[in-house]
Design a protein around this motif. Sequence first.
Motif, PDB file in Angstrom:
ATOM      1  N   GLU A  24     -22.697 -20.592  43.839  1.00  0.00           N
ATOM      2  CA  GLU A  24     -23.760 -20.088  42.973  1.00  0.00           C
ATOM      3  C   GLU A  24     -24.540 -21.263  42.415  1.00  0.00           C
ATOM      4  O   GLU A  24     -23.957 -22.239  41.956  1.00  0.00           O
ATOM      5  CB  GLU A  24     -23.191 -19.273  41.820  1.00  0.00           C
ATOM      6  N   TYR A  25     -25.846 -21.141  42.473  1.00  0.00           N
ATOM      7  CA  TYR A  25     -26.719 -22.146  41.873  1.00  0.00           C
ATOM      8  C   TYR A  25     -27.598 -21.439  40.864  1.00  0.00           C
ATOM      9  O   TYR A  25     -28.334 -20.509  41.217  1.00  0.00           O
ATOM     10  CB  TYR A  25     -27.575 -22.836  42.935  1.00  0.00           C
ATOM     11  N   ARG A  26     -27.506 -21.841  39.613  1.00  0.00           N
ATOM     12  CA  ARG A  26     -28.312 -21.236  38.542  1.00  0.00           C
ATOM     13  C   ARG A  26     -29.127 -22.317  37.856  1.00  0.00           C
ATOM     14  O   ARG A  26     -28.639 -23.400  37.585  1.00  0.00           O
ATOM     15  CB  ARG A  26     -27.424 -20.582  37.493  1.00  0.00           C
ATOM     16  N   ARG A  27     -30.358 -21.970  37.574  1.00  0.00           N
ATOM     17  CA  ARG A  27     -31.222 -22.869  36.810  1.00  0.00           C
ATOM     18  C   ARG A  27     -31.748 -22.085  35.615  1.00  0.00           C
ATOM     19  O   ARG A  27     -32.511 -21.137  35.761  1.00  0.00           O
ATOM     20  CB  ARG A  27     -32.387 -23.362  37.664  1.00  0.00           C
ATOM     21  N   ALA A  28     -31.322 -22.506  34.452  1.00  0.00           N
ATOM     22  CA  ALA A  28     -31.753 -21.843  33.219  1.00  0.00           C
ATOM     23  C   ALA A  28     -33.214 -22.174  32.945  1.00  0.00           C
ATOM     24  O   ALA A  28     -33.708 -23.221  33.351  1.00  0.00           O
ATOM     25  CB  ALA A  28     -30.891 -22.279  32.050  1.00  0.00           C
TER      26      ALA A  28
END
Length: 137
Positions: free
Chosen positions: A6-10
């Motif tokens: 999973e790659y998340r960018r806030a």
Amino acid sequence: MNDVYEYRRAPNQWVIRLFAIAIILLMTVVTLTGAQHLMTLVWALSAITFTWMLLPKPISGIRVDQDHLTLAAWRKPRSIPLDDIAYLRVTELSAECTVTIVYKDGREEGTFAGDLPDIDELSEVMAERGVPLRDVF
């Protein structure tokens, strides 16, 4: 391989910080010079900042498991079976790279660059799942 990548960018809060600095500077100018006519601008910037803070800011990112690549995983998820993907084509445009999904039937689909990790990390994750990247610069 059973792990899920999973790659998340806030969302970035630079707009709020920028407006807060502008409000502080204007308040300093009003205090030091007595320029009361600038108070309208201070109130307007404060209202804009408060409104911006209340707006929803979606998280960007992708999710890759053993069977699917999920684009925009935390906004409007769109799952693509890895078996349908021939390869990912990377094109370097100025400082940003564009990734295009090329399907086995010849169709192509562009991706949103803000959802993707850096190319090296994406290449490693997709290679583990048998999907190559091509035209990497």
